[in-house]
Design a protein around this motif. Structure first.
Motif, PDB file in Angstrom:
ATOM      1  N   ARG A 173       0.814  -1.221   0.000  1.00 35.58           N
ATOM      2  CA  ARG A 173       0.000   0.000   0.000  1.00 35.58           C
ATOM      3  C   ARG A 173       0.847   1.271   0.000  1.00 35.58           C
ATOM      4  O   ARG A 173       0.522   2.250  -0.663  1.00 35.58           O
ATOM      5  CB  ARG A 173      -0.955   0.010   1.201  1.00 35.58           C
ATOM      6  N   SER A 174       1.946   1.264   0.723  1.00 37.36           N
ATOM      7  CA  SER A 174       2.801   2.456   0.804  1.00 37.36           C
ATOM      8  C   SER A 174       3.463   2.801  -0.521  1.00 37.36           C
ATOM      9  O   SER A 174       4.039   3.875  -0.670  1.00 37.36           O
ATOM     10  CB  SER A 174       3.873   2.274   1.885  1.00 37.36           C
ATOM     11  N   GLU A 175       3.383   1.899  -1.519  1.00 35.99           N
ATOM     12  CA  GLU A 175       3.975   2.166  -2.832  1.00 35.99           C
ATOM     13  C   GLU A 175       3.022   2.904  -3.759  1.00 35.99           C
ATOM     14  O   GLU A 175       3.420   3.288  -4.861  1.00 35.99           O
ATOM     15  CB  GLU A 175       4.416   0.854  -3.479  1.00 35.99           C
ATOM     16  N   LEU A 176       1.776   3.105  -3.341  1.00 36.43           N
ATOM     17  CA  LEU A 176       0.854   3.929  -4.117  1.00 36.43           C
ATOM     18  C   LEU A 176       1.253   5.399  -3.990  1.00 36.43           C
ATOM     19  O   LEU A 176       1.739   5.828  -2.928  1.00 36.43           O
ATOM     20  CB  LEU A 176      -0.571   3.769  -3.607  1.00 36.43           C
ATOM     21  N   VAL A 177       1.047   6.183  -5.044  1.00 37.42           N
ATOM     22  CA  VAL A 177       1.243   7.630  -4.933  1.00 37.42           C
ATOM     23  C   VAL A 177       0.392   8.118  -3.756  1.00 37.42           C
ATOM     24  O   VAL A 177      -0.806   7.820  -3.688  1.00 37.42           O
ATOM     25  CB  VAL A 177       0.831   8.347  -6.230  1.00 37.42           C
ATOM     26  N   PRO A 178       0.984   8.855  -2.808  1.00 39.45           N
ATOM     27  CA  PRO A 178       0.242   9.269  -1.614  1.00 39.45           C
ATOM     28  C   PRO A 178      -0.709  10.433  -1.896  1.00 39.45           C
ATOM     29  O   PRO A 178      -0.495  11.569  -1.468  1.00 39.45           O
ATOM     30  CB  PRO A 178       1.354   9.662  -0.632  1.00 39.45           C
ATOM     31  N   ARG A 179      -1.757  10.130  -2.611  1.00 39.49           N
ATOM     32  CA  ARG A 179      -2.742  11.164  -2.927  1.00 39.49           C
ATOM     33  C   ARG A 179      -3.571  11.483  -1.690  1.00 39.49           C
ATOM     34  O   ARG A 179      -3.735  10.657  -0.797  1.00 39.49           O
ATOM     35  CB  ARG A 179      -3.627  10.715  -4.086  1.00 39.49           C
ATOM     36  N   LYS A 180      -4.105  12.685  -1.660  1.00 36.47           N
ATOM     37  CA  LYS A 180      -4.884  13.133  -0.508  1.00 36.47           C
ATOM     38  C   LYS A 180      -6.090  12.216  -0.301  1.00 36.47           C
ATOM     39  O   LYS A 180      -6.821  11.906  -1.234  1.00 36.47           O
ATOM     40  CB  LYS A 180      -5.342  14.582  -0.725  1.00 36.47           C
ATOM     41  N   ALA A 181      -6.280  11.806   0.946  1.00 36.21           N
ATOM     42  CA  ALA A 181      -7.466  10.997   1.263  1.00 36.21           C
ATOM     43  C   ALA A 181      -8.717  11.851   1.054  1.00 36.21           C
ATOM     44  O   ALA A 181      -8.697  13.048   1.318  1.00 36.21           O
ATOM     45  CB  ALA A 181      -7.377  10.502   2.704  1.00 36.21           C
ATOM     46  N   PRO A 182      -9.810  11.240   0.563  1.00 35.78           N
ATOM     47  CA  PRO A 182      -9.976   9.811   0.260  1.00 35.78           C
ATOM     48  C   PRO A 182      -9.932   9.528  -1.236  1.00 35.78           C
ATOM     49  O   PRO A 182     -10.857   8.907  -1.769  1.00 35.78           O
ATOM     50  CB  PRO A 182     -11.358   9.536   0.833  1.00 35.78           C
ATOM     51  N   TYR A 183      -8.891   9.979  -1.940  1.00 37.98           N
ATOM     52  CA  TYR A 183      -8.855   9.816  -3.399  1.00 37.98           C
ATOM     53  C   TYR A 183      -9.166   8.381  -3.826  1.00 37.98           C
ATOM     54  O   TYR A 183     -10.081   8.141  -4.619  1.00 37.98           O
ATOM     55  CB  TYR A 183      -7.492  10.250  -3.954  1.00 37.98           C
ATOM     56  N   TYR A 184      -8.382   7.415  -3.332  1.00 34.67           N
ATOM     57  CA  TYR A 184      -8.533   6.043  -3.825  1.00 34.67           C
ATOM     58  C   TYR A 184      -9.918   5.474  -3.492  1.00 34.67           C
ATOM     59  O   TYR A 184     -10.546   4.828  -4.333  1.00 34.67           O
ATOM     60  CB  TYR A 184      -7.420   5.154  -3.259  1.00 34.67           C
ATOM     61  N   GLN A 185     -10.396   5.733  -2.294  1.00 33.75           N
ATOM     62  CA  GLN A 185     -11.709   5.223  -1.910  1.00 33.75           C
ATOM     63  C   GLN A 185     -12.829   5.875  -2.731  1.00 33.75           C
ATOM     64  O   GLN A 185     -13.771   5.202  -3.156  1.00 33.75           O
ATOM     65  CB  GLN A 185     -11.951   5.441  -0.422  1.00 33.75           C
ATOM     66  N   GLU A 186     -12.725   7.178  -2.951  1.00 37.34           N
ATOM     67  CA  GLU A 186     -13.744   7.873  -3.748  1.00 37.34           C
ATOM     68  C   GLU A 186     -13.752   7.376  -5.186  1.00 37.34           C
ATOM     69  O   GLU A 186     -14.805   7.125  -5.767  1.00 37.34           O
ATOM     70  CB  GLU A 186     -13.493   9.389  -3.724  1.00 37.34           C
ATOM     71  N   VAL A 187     -12.572   7.245  -5.757  1.00 42.47           N
ATOM     72  CA  VAL A 187     -12.487   6.759  -7.138  1.00 42.47           C
ATOM     73  C   VAL A 187     -13.042   5.344  -7.228  1.00 42.47           C
ATOM     74  O   VAL A 187     -13.838   5.031  -8.123  1.00 42.47           O
ATOM     75  CB  VAL A 187     -11.022   6.802  -7.635  1.00 42.47           C
ATOM     76  N   PHE A 188     -12.649   4.479  -6.281  1.00 44.78           N
ATOM     77  CA  PHE A 188     -13.106   3.095  -6.340  1.00 44.78           C
ATOM     78  C   PHE A 188     -14.618   3.010  -6.164  1.00 44.78           C
ATOM     79  O   PHE A 188     -15.284   2.189  -6.805  1.00 44.78           O
ATOM     80  CB  PHE A 188     -12.401   2.250  -5.286  1.00 44.78           C
ATOM     81  N   LYS A 189     -15.179   3.865  -5.313  1.00 46.03           N
ATOM     82  CA  LYS A 189     -16.633   3.868  -5.122  1.00 46.03           C
ATOM     83  C   LYS A 189     -17.334   4.167  -6.441  1.00 46.03           C
ATOM     84  O   LYS A 189     -18.310   3.495  -6.803  1.00 46.03           O
ATOM     85  CB  LYS A 189     -17.009   4.918  -4.073  1.00 46.03           C
ATOM     86  N   HIS A 190     -16.833   5.139  -7.188  1.00 49.80           N
ATOM     87  CA  HIS A 190     -17.424   5.475  -8.485  1.00 49.80           C
ATOM     88  C   HIS A 190     -17.201   4.361  -9.504  1.00 49.80           C
ATOM     89  O   HIS A 190     -18.100   4.033 -10.287  1.00 49.80           O
ATOM     90  CB  HIS A 190     -16.849   6.792  -9.000  1.00 49.80           C
ATOM     91  N   ILE A 191     -15.991   3.776  -9.509  1.00 53.01           N
ATOM     92  CA  ILE A 191     -15.723   2.683 -10.429  1.00 53.01           C
ATOM     93  C   ILE A 191     -16.683   1.517 -10.166  1.00 53.01           C
ATOM     94  O   ILE A 191     -17.255   0.932 -11.092  1.00 53.01           O
ATOM     95  CB  ILE A 191     -14.258   2.203 -10.297  1.00 53.01           C
ATOM     96  N   HIS A 192     -16.876   1.209  -8.894  1.00 54.64           N
ATOM     97  CA  HIS A 192     -17.694   0.050  -8.543  1.00 54.64           C
ATOM     98  C   HIS A 192     -19.151   0.219  -8.999  1.00 54.64           C
ATOM     99  O   HIS A 192     -19.809  -0.773  -9.357  1.00 54.64           O
ATOM    100  CB  HIS A 192     -17.636  -0.198  -7.035  1.00 54.64           C
ATOM    101  N   GLU A 193     -19.626   1.448  -9.008  1.00 50.21           N
ATOM    102  CA  GLU A 193     -20.992   1.689  -9.481  1.00 50.21           C
ATOM    103  C   GLU A 193     -21.181   1.229 -10.920  1.00 50.21           C
ATOM    104  O   GLU A 193     -22.263   0.792 -11.311  1.00 50.21           O
ATOM    105  CB  GLU A 193     -21.341   3.185  -9.365  1.00 50.21           C
ATOM    106  N   HIS A 194     -20.108   1.305 -11.697  1.00 48.24           N
ATOM    107  CA  HIS A 194     -20.184   0.879 -13.103  1.00 48.24           C
ATOM    108  C   HIS A 194     -19.835  -0.606 -13.256  1.00 48.24           C
ATOM    109  O   HIS A 194     -20.465  -1.316 -14.049  1.00 48.24           O
ATOM    110  CB  HIS A 194     -19.249   1.739 -13.952  1.00 48.24           C
ATOM    111  N   VAL A 195     -18.836  -1.067 -12.498  1.00 54.28           N
ATOM    112  CA  VAL A 195     -18.422  -2.453 -12.622  1.00 54.28           C
ATOM    113  C   VAL A 195     -19.526  -3.409 -12.186  1.00 54.28           C
ATOM    114  O   VAL A 195     -19.730  -4.461 -12.810  1.00 54.28           O
ATOM    115  CB  VAL A 195     -17.131  -2.687 -11.791  1.00 54.28           C
ATOM    116  N   LYS A 196     -20.254  -3.073 -11.150  1.00 55.24           N
ATOM    117  CA  LYS A 196     -21.287  -3.994 -10.645  1.00 55.24           C
ATOM    118  C   LYS A 196     -22.447  -4.179 -11.638  1.00 55.24           C
ATOM    119  O   LYS A 196     -23.216  -5.128 -11.512  1.00 55.24           O
ATOM    120  CB  LYS A 196     -21.820  -3.527  -9.292  1.00 55.24           C
ATOM    121  N   LYS A 197     -22.536  -3.302 -12.626  1.00 57.69           N
ATOM    122  CA  LYS A 197     -23.590  -3.427 -13.642  1.00 57.69           C
ATOM    123  C   LYS A 197     -23.202  -4.344 -14.794  1.00 57.69           C
ATOM    124  O   LYS A 197     -24.030  -4.676 -15.635  1.00 57.69           O
ATOM    125  CB  LYS A 197     -23.946  -2.053 -14.205  1.00 57.69           C
ATOM    126  N   LEU A 198     -21.922  -4.734 -14.845  1.00 61.02           N
ATOM    127  CA  LEU A 198     -21.434  -5.526 -15.982  1.00 61.02           C
ATOM    128  C   LEU A 198     -21.900  -6.974 -15.893  1.00 61.02           C
ATOM    129  O   LEU A 198     -22.111  -7.500 -14.802  1.00 61.02           O
ATOM    130  CB  LEU A 198     -19.905  -5.462 -16.026  1.00 61.02           C
TER     131      LEU A 198
END
Length: 198
Positions: A173-198
């Protein structure tokens, strides 16, 4: 060749264009392109490992594709996808997710950026970058495993190297670019909204 970026004030109103180096020195707000690629047939998220020559976070893992919009580009540009991943696609193939403001500071640099974050859903993704100097490697991570990583349920995940050299074949996890929280969680939440429809 000198690159110019469009710059914005605190209210994110356009106020001209300046040389990229000056924009980063003076902390002017500017837009950057982010795209996360989801390989539907393999249920994997694609990540990029940044080149060793990057000013910020060399060899850290990041979104599948990232880059600056040049001053002569609109926000529907897909140039970075062509350069970094070898994908020649039109903007209407992307799913816009969100804008995310972030600030990165290091000596001599104040990088204030607004990431326009997108999702691209593909089948059987195979990268072929035309600017290999921009990246160290391109890897695939199991979708559910990456979800567990960014939600702090696991500390590391296995990776499959698709391009370049990935060394040990895992992401901590520490090897990810340290973007301001909650970047990764927010992005993944939006991604999941589309992936779960596939």
């Amino acid at each position: 060749m000198t690159e110019y970026l469009n710059v914005y004030n605190e209210d994110l109103k356009w106020c001209g264009s300046e040389e990229r180096r000056i924009v980063h020195e003076n902390g002017k707000w500017h837009y950057v392109f982010h795209c996360w690629v989801y390989d539907q047939s393999h249920q994997k998220i694609i990540l990029q490992r940044r080149a060793t020559t990057k000013d910020l976070f060399p060899k850290s893992y990041d979104a599948s594709c990232t880059g600056h919009y040049s001053s002569d580009e609109n926000h529907d540009s897909t140039r970075e996808l062509s350069e970094e991943l070898g994908l020649e696609i039109s903007y209407d193939k992307l799913i816009y997710l969100l804008d995310f403001q972030d600030v990165f500071i290091k000596p001599g640099m104040l990088d204030r950026e607004i990431a326009r974050v997108h999702l691209l859903i593909t089948d059987g993704f195979k990268p072929l970058p035309s600017t290999p100097e921009e990246i160290h490697s391109i890897v695939a991570c199991d979708y559910e495993a990456f979800k567990a990583l960014i939600y702090n349920k696991v500390d590391e995940v296995a990776l499959e190297c698709l391009y370049g050299d990935n060394g040990e074949g895992k992401l901590i996890r520490s090897e990810l670019v340290p973007r301001k929280a909650p970047y990764y969680q927010e992005v993944f939440k939006h991604i999941h909204e589309h992936v779960k429809k596939l």
